[in-house]
Structure formats: C-alpha cells, structure tokens
Design a protein around this motif. Sequence first.
Motif, PDB file in Angstrom:
ATOM      1  N   GLY A 266      60.329  64.828  38.023  1.00 53.36           N
ATOM      2  CA  GLY A 266      60.703  65.428  36.757  1.00 53.36           C
ATOM      3  C   GLY A 266      61.192  64.392  35.776  1.00 53.36           C
ATOM      4  O   GLY A 266      61.521  63.266  36.106  1.00 53.36           O
ATOM      5  N   GLY A 267      61.252  64.773  34.513  1.00 51.36           N
ATOM      6  CA  GLY A 267      61.556  63.834  33.451  1.00 51.36           C
ATOM      7  C   GLY A 267      62.953  63.307  33.451  1.00 51.36           C
ATOM      8  O   GLY A 267      63.219  62.293  32.827  1.00 51.36           O
ATOM      9  N   ALA A 268      63.900  63.937  34.146  1.00 56.57           N
ATOM     10  CA  ALA A 268      65.297  63.488  34.067  1.00 56.57           C
ATOM     11  C   ALA A 268      65.881  63.222  35.427  1.00 56.57           C
ATOM     12  O   ALA A 268      67.083  63.307  35.624  1.00 56.57           O
ATOM     13  CB  ALA A 268      66.138  64.544  33.344  1.00 56.57           C
ATOM     14  N   TRP A 269      65.029  62.833  36.420  1.00 58.16           N
ATOM     15  CA  TRP A 269      65.569  62.686  37.781  1.00 58.16           C
ATOM     16  C   TRP A 269      66.614  61.611  37.871  1.00 58.16           C
ATOM     17  O   TRP A 269      67.604  61.731  38.569  1.00 58.16           O
ATOM     18  CB  TRP A 269      64.443  62.412  38.777  1.00 58.16           C
ATOM     19  CG  TRP A 269      63.897  61.037  38.742  1.00 58.16           C
ATOM     20  CD1 TRP A 269      62.850  60.593  38.006  1.00 58.16           C
ATOM     21  CD2 TRP A 269      64.383  59.907  39.468  1.00 58.16           C
ATOM     22  NE1 TRP A 269      62.653  59.268  38.219  1.00 58.16           N
ATOM     23  CE2 TRP A 269      63.573  58.815  39.106  1.00 58.16           C
ATOM     24  CE3 TRP A 269      65.423  59.707  40.386  1.00 58.16           C
ATOM     25  CZ2 TRP A 269      63.760  57.559  39.629  1.00 58.16           C
ATOM     26  CZ3 TRP A 269      65.600  58.440  40.902  1.00 58.16           C
ATOM     27  CH2 TRP A 269      64.785  57.391  40.529  1.00 58.16           C
ATOM     28  N   LEU A 270      66.411  60.524  37.144  1.00 57.73           N
ATOM     29  CA  LEU A 270      67.353  59.423  37.292  1.00 57.73           C
ATOM     30  C   LEU A 270      68.710  59.774  36.711  1.00 57.73           C
ATOM     31  O   LEU A 270      69.749  59.513  37.310  1.00 57.73           O
ATOM     32  CB  LEU A 270      66.792  58.173  36.586  1.00 57.73           C
ATOM     33  CG  LEU A 270      67.575  56.899  36.806  1.00 57.73           C
ATOM     34  CD1 LEU A 270      67.655  56.587  38.304  1.00 57.73           C
ATOM     35  CD2 LEU A 270      66.936  55.741  36.076  1.00 57.73           C
TER      36      LEU A 270
ATOM     37  N   THR B 124      56.140  60.806  32.026  1.00 53.15           N
ATOM     38  CA  THR B 124      55.933  61.839  33.043  1.00 53.15           C
ATOM     39  C   THR B 124      55.373  61.289  34.348  1.00 53.15           C
ATOM     40  O   THR B 124      55.402  61.980  35.371  1.00 53.15           O
ATOM     41  CB  THR B 124      54.985  62.936  32.505  1.00 53.15           C
ATOM     42  OG1 THR B 124      53.759  62.329  32.079  1.00 53.15           O
ATOM     43  CG2 THR B 124      55.616  63.672  31.341  1.00 53.15           C
ATOM     44  N   GLU B 125      54.865  60.062  34.343  1.00 57.92           N
ATOM     45  CA  GLU B 125      54.296  59.476  35.557  1.00 57.92           C
ATOM     46  C   GLU B 125      55.202  58.417  36.174  1.00 57.92           C
ATOM     47  O   GLU B 125      54.774  57.646  37.024  1.00 57.92           O
ATOM     48  CB  GLU B 125      52.919  58.870  35.263  1.00 57.92           C
ATOM     49  CG  GLU B 125      51.882  59.899  34.862  1.00 57.92           C
ATOM     50  CD  GLU B 125      50.492  59.301  34.752  1.00 57.92           C
ATOM     51  OE1 GLU B 125      50.365  58.064  34.804  1.00 57.92           O
ATOM     52  OE2 GLU B 125      49.532  60.071  34.620  1.00 57.92           O
TER      53      GLU B 125
ATOM     54  N   ARG C 102      50.761  68.777  17.370  1.00 56.95           N
ATOM     55  CA  ARG C 102      49.723  67.858  16.908  1.00 56.95           C
ATOM     56  C   ARG C 102      49.932  66.465  17.511  1.00 56.95           C
ATOM     57  O   ARG C 102      48.969  65.822  17.948  1.00 56.95           O
ATOM     58  CB  ARG C 102      49.748  67.768  15.382  1.00 56.95           C
ATOM     59  CG  ARG C 102      49.368  69.052  14.678  1.00 56.95           C
ATOM     60  CD  ARG C 102      47.944  69.470  14.989  1.00 56.95           C
ATOM     61  NE  ARG C 102      46.993  68.442  14.584  1.00 56.95           N
ATOM     62  CZ  ARG C 102      45.720  68.429  14.931  1.00 56.95           C
ATOM     63  NH1 ARG C 102      45.259  69.382  15.731  1.00 56.95           N
ATOM     64  NH2 ARG C 102      44.916  67.475  14.509  1.00 56.95           N
ATOM     65  N   LEU C 103      51.173  65.995  17.525  1.00 59.56           N
ATOM     66  CA  LEU C 103      51.444  64.678  18.098  1.00 59.56           C
ATOM     67  C   LEU C 103      51.166  64.662  19.600  1.00 59.56           C
ATOM     68  O   LEU C 103      50.672  63.664  20.136  1.00 59.56           O
ATOM     69  CB  LEU C 103      52.900  64.279  17.831  1.00 59.56           C
ATOM     70  CG  LEU C 103      53.227  63.854  16.408  1.00 59.56           C
ATOM     71  CD1 LEU C 103      54.738  63.656  16.244  1.00 59.56           C
ATOM     72  CD2 LEU C 103      52.496  62.557  16.044  1.00 59.56           C
ATOM     73  N   ALA C 104      51.478  65.752  20.269  1.00 58.55           N
ATOM     74  CA  ALA C 104      51.198  65.837  21.700  1.00 58.55           C
ATOM     75  C   ALA C 104      49.697  65.772  21.955  1.00 58.55           C
ATOM     76  O   ALA C 104      49.237  65.115  22.894  1.00 58.55           O
ATOM     77  CB  ALA C 104      51.788  67.132  22.269  1.00 58.55           C
ATOM     78  N   ALA C 105      48.925  66.439  21.103  1.00 60.43           N
ATOM     79  CA  ALA C 105      47.475  66.414  21.268  1.00 60.43           C
ATOM     80  C   ALA C 105      46.911  65.021  21.002  1.00 60.43           C
ATOM     81  O   ALA C 105      45.981  64.575  21.677  1.00 60.43           O
ATOM     82  CB  ALA C 105      46.833  67.435  20.322  1.00 60.43           C
TER      83      ALA C 105
ATOM     84  N   GLY D 157      48.459  62.587  23.964  1.00 67.15           N
ATOM     85  CA  GLY D 157      48.262  62.980  25.352  1.00 67.15           C
ATOM     86  C   GLY D 157      49.557  63.243  26.094  1.00 67.15           C
ATOM     87  O   GLY D 157      49.549  63.425  27.315  1.00 67.15           O
ATOM     88  N   LEU D 158      50.673  63.256  25.380  1.00 66.90           N
ATOM     89  CA  LEU D 158      51.965  63.532  25.980  1.00 66.90           C
ATOM     90  C   LEU D 158      52.307  65.010  25.862  1.00 66.90           C
ATOM     91  O   LEU D 158      51.745  65.726  25.020  1.00 66.90           O
ATOM     92  CB  LEU D 158      53.065  62.703  25.292  1.00 66.90           C
ATOM     93  CG  LEU D 158      52.951  61.185  25.373  1.00 66.90           C
ATOM     94  CD1 LEU D 158      54.021  60.536  24.498  1.00 66.90           C
ATOM     95  CD2 LEU D 158      53.078  60.694  26.803  1.00 66.90           C
ATOM     96  N   GLU D 159      53.240  65.451  26.691  1.00 60.44           N
ATOM     97  CA  GLU D 159      53.746  66.798  26.546  1.00 60.44           C
ATOM     98  C   GLU D 159      54.637  66.875  25.308  1.00 60.44           C
ATOM     99  O   GLU D 159      55.163  65.861  24.839  1.00 60.44           O
ATOM    100  CB  GLU D 159      54.552  67.193  27.789  1.00 60.44           C
ATOM    101  CG  GLU D 159      53.740  67.213  29.069  1.00 60.44           C
ATOM    102  CD  GLU D 159      54.593  67.513  30.281  1.00 60.44           C
ATOM    103  OE1 GLU D 159      55.831  67.630  30.121  1.00 60.44           O
ATOM    104  OE2 GLU D 159      54.029  67.632  31.392  1.00 60.44           O
ATOM    105  N   GLU D 160      54.808  68.079  24.788  1.00 58.26           N
ATOM    106  CA  GLU D 160      55.621  68.240  23.583  1.00 58.26           C
ATOM    107  C   GLU D 160      57.053  67.763  23.818  1.00 58.26           C
ATOM    108  O   GLU D 160      57.663  67.144  22.941  1.00 58.26           O
ATOM    109  CB  GLU D 160      55.614  69.702  23.136  1.00 58.26           C
ATOM    110  CG  GLU D 160      54.262  70.174  22.629  1.00 58.26           C
ATOM    111  CD  GLU D 160      54.305  71.591  22.086  1.00 58.26           C
ATOM    112  OE1 GLU D 160      55.408  72.072  21.766  1.00 58.26           O
ATOM    113  OE2 GLU D 160      53.241  72.216  21.986  1.00 58.26           O
ATOM    114  N   GLY D 161      57.596  68.055  25.007  1.00 56.14           N
ATOM    115  CA  GLY D 161      58.944  67.601  25.310  1.00 56.14           C
ATOM    116  C   GLY D 161      59.043  66.086  25.328  1.00 56.14           C
ATOM    117  O   GLY D 161      60.054  65.512  24.913  1.00 56.14           O
TER     118      GLY D 161
END
Length: 510
Positions: free
Chosen positions: A11-15, A206-207, A331-334, A337-341
């Motif tokens: 997940g995005g906030a694991w650390l 995310t990766e 639009r920026l996510a598209a 290629g990133l998620e909106e968050g």
Amino acid sequence: MSKPSQLPWRGGAWLCRGATAGCLAIWPGGALAHGFGQKYDLPLPLNLLIWSAGGTIIVTFVVVSAFLRETLVQGEHWQLQLAEIDTSPATPGNAVITALRLFAAAIFILMIVAGLFGNQDPYHNLAPTLVWVIWWVGFAFFCALFGNLWGLINPIATWFDWISAIRSAGARRDQARRYVTYPAWLGFWPAAIILASFVWAELIWTEKDVPMAIATAALSYAVLCWVAMCVWGRDAWLHHGEAFSVMFRLLGRFAPLTGSHELRGSHHLSIYLRPMGVGLLDGQVMTSSFVVFVMTLLASVTFDGFLETSAYQGILTAAYSSALIEWPLFRLAALTGLEEGAVLGTFLLVLAIALFAIALFTTSWLMRVVAARALTEQSLPSAQTIAGSFVLSLVPIAVAYHLAHYLSLLLTVGQFIIPLSSDPFGLGWDLFGTANFEVKLGIVGPRFFWYSAISAILIGHMLSVYIAHLAAIRVFGTRRAALLSQIPMVGLMVGYTMSSLWILAQPIVG
C-alpha cells in the motif's frame, strides 16, 4: 511464524504506518488499522503536552542566550582522538576498509539480483526490507548517531573505482582522463531533485513494494551516477549530485565521531570523538540549492507523518468530492498513468517541500529586518546569506524527526531481515538457520513510541536552538543583534515542534 494475510509493506503508506505505529502487519486474527489496534491514553492532554513542548524551546533559547560562552562561537570545542588507522596498502587498516567496501558492494549486487530474479512476493524477497528499512532508516540512524560510514563503503562509488581501475590497467600515466568541470550554477540541485524523487518513491509510488521495480530503479540510479562520474569526475558528482552521499555526509556532521587525514597525510585516518552537533558549526554559508536539499529532507519525514492524519484524509475527501479538482486529477492520472491519489499526493509533496523552503527564506528575511535595529544597513547580510548560514542549525531537527518517526519501524519490521538473510530470493533456502525466525511485531507499543518520539523531538529542537544562536552571533557580530535575530527563528522552531508532536500523536490518539 504465521504469514500475514496482507503484506506489511503493501500500500501507498506502509512505511509511515510502521514508523508511526510500530506495528504494520495485518494478521489473520483481525485488522490493525493505522495504529496499534488500540488508542493510547497520553499522560497529559495532548494540547497541554504540545504547548509545554513549545514552551521548552523558548526556555532553552533564554538559557542559551544568557550563558553561551564566546569561545564556542569561534568553533572551539574539545575532541578526543580515539584511534589512528594506517590505510596504506597491505596494512590491517586498509584490509578492514577494503572488506567493508567489498561487503557493501556485494550486498548491493545481491539486492539487485534478488529483486530482478527472486520471488516477487515482497514478504519473501530481500529487496524491499533491505532498501526501505535497513538502509534508508537504519543506516541513516548509524550515520547520524555514530559517523558517516557511507563515504567509505558507497557501493556505487566502489564499483566505479573497480571498473575504472580495470580499464586503466596498463594505460600510460600521461593519458589521464580529463573531466568536464562541474558547473557552479548546478550546485546541489541534482541531489535535491534526486532526494525528492526518492521520497516520492518511498511515499507515493505504487510499485515501491515490488522487488523487480525496486531493483530496476536502484540499477538505473547506479547507471545515472556512473555516467555523471564519467562526465564530471567521481569526486565532483559524489560531492554535489549523489543525493545519498550528500545526505549521509550531512548527517555525519551531526555525529560524535569524525575522521581526518590532516595530521599525518592521506594514508593515516585519525578517528575523533567530539560533542554531538559541533560538526555543523564550521561557519560555511550554504548555497540556495543546498538549503532546498535540507528542506526537502525535513519536509519528507513530516509529510510522511502527515499522511497518517485525519487532516490528510479530509484533503483527499474534499478533492474527490470537488468537481473543480476531481476533473484535473482524472486528466493528470490518465496522462501520467498514475492513480488519482498518487497524482494528488505528488502535488502535496511538492507543495510541502516548497512551503518548508519558503518558511526558512521568509524567516531569514524577518531575521534581517529585526537585526536591522542593532546594525547598520551596510553590515546586514542578505536574506539568502542568512538562510545559508542557518540551514545547518536545522539538521538536529531532521535527525530527531527521523529518529522519532522511524525508530519503531526499525525495531519491528527491521526484524524481517533476519529470516530474509537466510532466504534472500524467497526460494525456501535456510543458509544461516534463521529462515524460521519468529518476527515479533509487538516488541514495542504506543507508550514506547510516544516517549521516544517526544524525547527525540525536544532534544533535537533544543540542539537546533543552541546551534542557531551560535550561528547568529557569528553572522551578526554582536549579542544584541544575534538575540533580536533569533526571535523569528525561535518562532519557526516552536511552530515546527508543536506541529511535529501533533502529527506524531495522531496515529495513537486519533
């Protein structure tokens, strides 16, 4: 050892969850939310604790202003020589350093190979734990609390040295390579941009828990550094552009141990013990690019903690429910290629770094305005010079917040390195008999987290007040001008202390 139903770094906030909570995993018996699974009743109301911490910084300023010795302003301090190591070829000292460099270089390659070809389950791969916990957290602690070991064992520099030595074997001495002069205007901007990119990867990418992605990023960064070293030279790039050399060298200036080759030449390394933080008092005026680098370091850890607060969740909710904001996010996510968050998080991270830099430069301008009451216009340094003179006084805060925010992570999730050392590729090996080591994520609780965090924050800020006052006397020349100039700086430190404790407290009281 039971396998968690969800990986501890997923997940995005694991650390930041591990750092602020000290217990990351979601075990089959039930979900632990963002904290310890239960709230912790602080010994006093949170507001009272926060205001008391701010008052402590003010009292520290008053005490330092009243009792500071003039000799300390000139940079005089005690130091004790602990050892002198002969690093000439074929000596034990050189053998130890060579062994350390070889070990670090081998671990770097092991991490790359494990990430590229090992089990892609991050729970069973060495790369995520090694990079995000042992190196980014643990090694930073080591450099800040003991000394800058990275300058000796940097594997990227080591591999460059070895490859260069092989290529130059048998070459004529008069065919030495000529490098392009590193441009002065570039300064530390490459290091600042790289550090900001690394922080983005740590908090938003995310990766970042995918071993192959981590290994690919690390190898790409190494290639970037090798190319830069071929263009500008090894030392020039390590000093200005290699973000982690700059960062660990900065943390090493805070540490009580330091090395010097000055007394008996380049083959004799003298190790000295000195008071904590005095390495930040050399009087050098830092460039604007270096100021931004330090502000990026400060902002990154604070932003990490902010991700766990209800305020951040409120920002996300407001953004997703606002047509004016949600459409650009989509639009920026598209496009990216990133998620909106991730797009919103990227924007907020850049904003946080910018706000930290603006806060320091604004405070420096206010210091100049206030000091003008005691100095003539001709003797007043510029706001940029003031910022460059005082930025090192913020390093103890960076160290303190890093310690407060990540200590629980190192003590809990750092245990995963024990079983992974026996099975780094996730292939079922048991090389050292530790593959079945039982990780105890409950080794620390919210009480330990809170008291260690508040102690680190207060001590770090008090050291910063002390170092800033020394710098003020050196920069402004008179005690009255220094005293006046420190009013805005102390205000900045009080505000940062109080906001830091509020952020740290949210996962365990919210």
